[in-house]
Design a protein around this motif. Sequence first.
Motif, mmCIF file in Angstrom:
data_model
loop_
_atom_site.group_PDB
_atom_site.id
_atom_site.type_symbol
_atom_site.label_atom_id
_atom_site.label_comp_id
_atom_site.label_asym_id
_atom_site.label_seq_id
_atom_site.Cartn_x
_atom_site.Cartn_y
_atom_site.Cartn_z
ATOM 1 N N LYS A 81 0.866 -1.196 0.000
ATOM 2 C CA LYS A 81 0.000 0.000 0.000
ATOM 3 C C LYS A 81 0.896 1.238 0.000
ATOM 4 O O LYS A 81 2.091 1.163 0.327
ATOM 5 C CB LYS A 81 -0.925 -0.013 1.207
ATOM 6 N N PRO A 82 0.345 2.401 -0.407
ATOM 7 C CA PRO A 82 1.167 3.611 -0.513
ATOM 8 C C PRO A 82 1.948 3.949 0.758
ATOM 9 O O PRO A 82 3.093 4.406 0.683
ATOM 10 C CB PRO A 82 0.139 4.700 -0.844
ATOM 11 N N GLU A 83 1.359 3.728 1.920
ATOM 12 C CA GLU A 83 2.033 4.057 3.185
ATOM 13 C C GLU A 83 3.349 3.292 3.345
ATOM 14 O O GLU A 83 4.283 3.766 4.003
ATOM 15 C CB GLU A 83 1.107 3.736 4.365
ATOM 16 N N ASP A 84 3.437 2.112 2.709
ATOM 17 C CA ASP A 84 4.642 1.288 2.814
ATOM 18 C C ASP A 84 5.828 1.876 2.044
ATOM 19 O O ASP A 84 6.955 1.404 2.179
ATOM 20 C CB ASP A 84 4.367 -0.127 2.290
ATOM 21 N N LEU A 85 5.560 2.905 1.226
ATOM 22 C CA LEU A 85 6.630 3.508 0.430
ATOM 23 C C LEU A 85 7.489 4.478 1.244
ATOM 24 O O LEU A 85 8.570 4.877 0.792
ATOM 25 C CB LEU A 85 6.034 4.253 -0.771
ATOM 26 N N LYS A 86 7.033 4.844 2.414
ATOM 27 C CA LYS A 86 7.775 5.801 3.236
ATOM 28 C C LYS A 86 9.189 5.293 3.515
ATOM 29 O O LYS A 86 9.395 4.156 3.933
ATOM 30 C CB LYS A 86 7.044 6.056 4.555
ATOM 31 N N GLY A 87 10.171 6.178 3.216
ATOM 32 C CA GLY A 87 11.572 5.845 3.459
ATOM 33 C C GLY A 87 12.213 4.980 2.386
ATOM 34 O O GLY A 87 13.382 4.605 2.493
ATOM 35 N N LYS A 88 11.470 4.668 1.326
ATOM 36 C CA LYS A 88 11.974 3.767 0.284
ATOM 37 C C LYS A 88 12.571 4.531 -0.903
ATOM 38 O O LYS A 88 12.252 5.693 -1.145
ATOM 39 C CB LYS A 88 10.845 2.871 -0.212
ATOM 40 N N LYS A 89 13.437 3.818 -1.650
ATOM 41 C CA LYS A 89 13.965 4.332 -2.913
ATOM 42 C C LYS A 89 13.025 3.888 -4.028
ATOM 43 O O LYS A 89 12.749 2.690 -4.173
ATOM 44 C CB LYS A 89 15.360 3.765 -3.188
ATOM 45 N N ILE A 90 12.578 4.858 -4.834
ATOM 46 C CA ILE A 90 11.597 4.543 -5.876
ATOM 47 C C ILE A 90 12.095 5.062 -7.227
ATOM 48 O O ILE A 90 12.438 6.246 -7.364
ATOM 49 C CB ILE A 90 10.224 5.165 -5.556
ATOM 50 N N GLY A 91 12.125 4.204 -8.215
ATOM 51 C CA GLY A 91 12.573 4.594 -9.550
ATOM 52 C C GLY A 91 11.462 5.234 -10.358
ATOM 53 O O GLY A 91 10.291 4.877 -10.229
ATOM 54 N N VAL A 92 11.850 6.203 -11.202
ATOM 55 C CA VAL A 92 10.931 6.823 -12.171
ATOM 56 C C VAL A 92 11.669 6.921 -13.502
ATOM 57 O O VAL A 92 12.898 6.928 -13.539
ATOM 58 C CB VAL A 92 10.452 8.224 -11.724
ATOM 59 N N TYR A 93 10.903 7.012 -14.601
ATOM 60 C CA TYR A 93 11.541 7.158 -15.915
ATOM 61 C C TYR A 93 12.447 8.388 -15.922
ATOM 62 O O TYR A 93 13.618 8.329 -16.271
ATOM 63 C CB TYR A 93 10.494 7.335 -17.025
ATOM 64 N N SER A 94 11.847 9.512 -15.573
ATOM 65 C CA SER A 94 12.578 10.776 -15.494
ATOM 66 C C SER A 94 11.827 11.692 -14.539
ATOM 67 O O SER A 94 10.674 11.427 -14.186
ATOM 68 C CB SER A 94 12.690 11.443 -16.871
ATOM 69 N N LEU A 95 12.473 12.780 -14.128
ATOM 70 C CA LEU A 95 11.849 13.690 -13.169
ATOM 71 C C LEU A 95 10.720 14.503 -13.789
ATOM 72 O O LEU A 95 9.944 15.139 -13.072
ATOM 73 C CB LEU A 95 12.913 14.617 -12.568
ATOM 74 N N SER A 96 10.624 14.490 -15.116
ATOM 75 C CA SER A 96 9.542 15.227 -15.793
ATOM 76 C C SER A 96 8.506 14.277 -16.386
ATOM 77 O O SER A 96 7.641 14.698 -17.157
ATOM 78 C CB SER A 96 10.121 16.114 -16.901
ATOM 79 N N SER A 97 8.585 13.002 -16.036
ATOM 80 C CA SER A 97 7.699 12.009 -16.655
ATOM 81 C C SER A 97 6.406 11.815 -15.882
ATOM 82 O O SER A 97 6.278 12.203 -14.715
ATOM 83 C CB SER A 97 8.426 10.661 -16.745
ATOM 84 N N GLY A 98 5.460 11.155 -16.544
ATOM 85 C CA GLY A 98 4.203 10.809 -15.896
ATOM 86 C C GLY A 98 4.402 9.835 -14.752
ATOM 87 O O GLY A 98 3.586 9.801 -13.818
ATOM 88 N N THR A 99 5.495 9.047 -14.792
ATOM 89 C CA THR A 99 5.746 8.119 -13.686
ATOM 90 C C THR A 99 5.999 8.897 -12.396
ATOM 91 O O THR A 99 5.483 8.525 -11.337
ATOM 92 C CB THR A 99 6.945 7.200 -13.993
ATOM 93 N N VAL B 298 10.270 10.017 0.600
ATOM 94 C CA VAL B 298 10.893 8.928 -0.167
ATOM 95 C C VAL B 298 12.139 9.459 -0.867
ATOM 96 O O VAL B 298 12.398 10.668 -0.865
ATOM 97 C CB VAL B 298 9.910 8.354 -1.223
ATOM 98 N N THR B 299 12.890 8.551 -1.466
ATOM 99 C CA THR B 299 14.025 8.943 -2.315
ATOM 100 C C THR B 299 13.692 8.553 -3.739
ATOM 101 O O THR B 299 13.522 7.362 -4.046
ATOM 102 C CB THR B 299 15.319 8.230 -1.884
ATOM 103 N N ILE B 300 13.549 9.557 -4.606
ATOM 104 C CA ILE B 300 13.212 9.288 -6.003
ATOM 105 C C ILE B 300 14.498 9.168 -6.818
ATOM 106 O O ILE B 300 15.379 10.022 -6.752
ATOM 107 C CB ILE B 300 12.309 10.401 -6.571
ATOM 108 N N VAL B 301 14.590 8.080 -7.582
ATOM 109 C CA VAL B 301 15.779 7.792 -8.387
ATOM 110 C C VAL B 301 15.394 7.798 -9.867
ATOM 111 O O VAL B 301 14.496 7.066 -10.290
ATOM 112 C CB VAL B 301 16.377 6.419 -8.011
ATOM 113 N N GLU B 302 16.069 8.612 -10.663
ATOM 114 C CA GLU B 302 15.819 8.670 -12.108
ATOM 115 C C GLU B 302 16.522 7.491 -12.772
ATOM 116 O O GLU B 302 17.742 7.385 -12.756
ATOM 117 C CB GLU B 302 16.336 10.003 -12.661
ATOM 118 N N THR B 303 15.737 6.573 -13.354
ATOM 119 C CA THR B 303 16.310 5.330 -13.879
ATOM 120 C C THR B 303 16.340 5.244 -15.400
ATOM 121 O O THR B 303 16.980 4.348 -15.955
ATOM 122 C CB THR B 303 15.498 4.136 -13.366
#
Length: 344
Positions: free
Chosen positions: A141-159, A177-182
């Motif tokens: 669930k979304p609450e479980d994302l707290k403190g996690k590293k999460i990948g996205v396509y890019s910082l300007s993407s729909g992801t 969270v920590t967002i990582v551009e992948t």
Amino acid sequence: MRRKTMVTVWLLAIALFLAACGAAGQKQEEAGRTTGKAKEEKTEQLRVALWSQPITEQTNLLAEKEKGFFKEKGLNVTLIPGAGGGDAIKNILSGQADIAFTDPGSLFFALDKGAKLKVIYNIYPQNVFNVVSLKDKQITKPEDLKGKKIGVYSLSSGTRQNLLVLLHQAGLSENDVTIVETGLLNFAPLMQGQVDATAATDTGLVMAKEKGLGDVNVIEVKNYLNIPSDVFVVTEKTYNEKKELLQKFLEAYRNSAQWMIDHPEEAASLAVKYAIDGKDEQRNLQIIQLRNASSVSPLTEEKGLGALDVNVLQQAANTYKTLGLIKNDIHMAEVVTNELLPKQ
């Protein structure tokens, strides 16, 4: 001598008859050419700016040569490839295209900067974005994302945008969270343990599973805020000047979308020929079935494919402002219209 004269007269008569037939045939041929040219001149031109290169999920647009949905309405549609929804919007603002196939985020960004636009059709009412994690991470669930590293396509993407929407619905923010551009190969870091989860789309998940992605948990953004994934957008100027033309386009597009819903196997086969990602017919079928499912909603069941819900888009615009993605209030009732949709 008399017989010779009669033969001469007879030959002359035949020559005159053949000449007359030839002239009549030439006139008929010229008339045919004129009629054909008139028909060509009656064909009206429309340019559609896509958010991507021609891909499998757009097969209903790409298969025009075989199916003729737009030709039937007197339209000659040119598709202009792009690299994101922002590209599609830029193409209509610059006059390079008449219609943009774009996402709500790109729409909101343009409206926030003062662009005068109209939303005329809901291509995919369902939100197709998700957040995927390996089973052993126990993120359900979304609450479980707290403190996690999460990948996205890019910082300007729909992801990234949809990840922020999901976090917001759970009372979290980007700072939690920590967002990582992948990049586009965002599932590789997930499989290699470089991120705890990755934001993606339903079709992206299909391709990742083909490449060996194991058992996963999937959090679907639509279960928390079900905003459309893509819509057709035009400038106010185009809307005011080309209403009849746009109505024909939307009717043809709705017919093409219904065809793909009714005949997914045929569409999957044609995607092999026209889509840059369409080499595998079985994968094409999976992608097309996903997009068919995202094309319908309770509202479209009631009012037909393409029906727009202004309240949902207003909620999305408000969320984008709350998240700081846009600065200004956007009044979607002034932007969204169902006026041009075909009648049920």
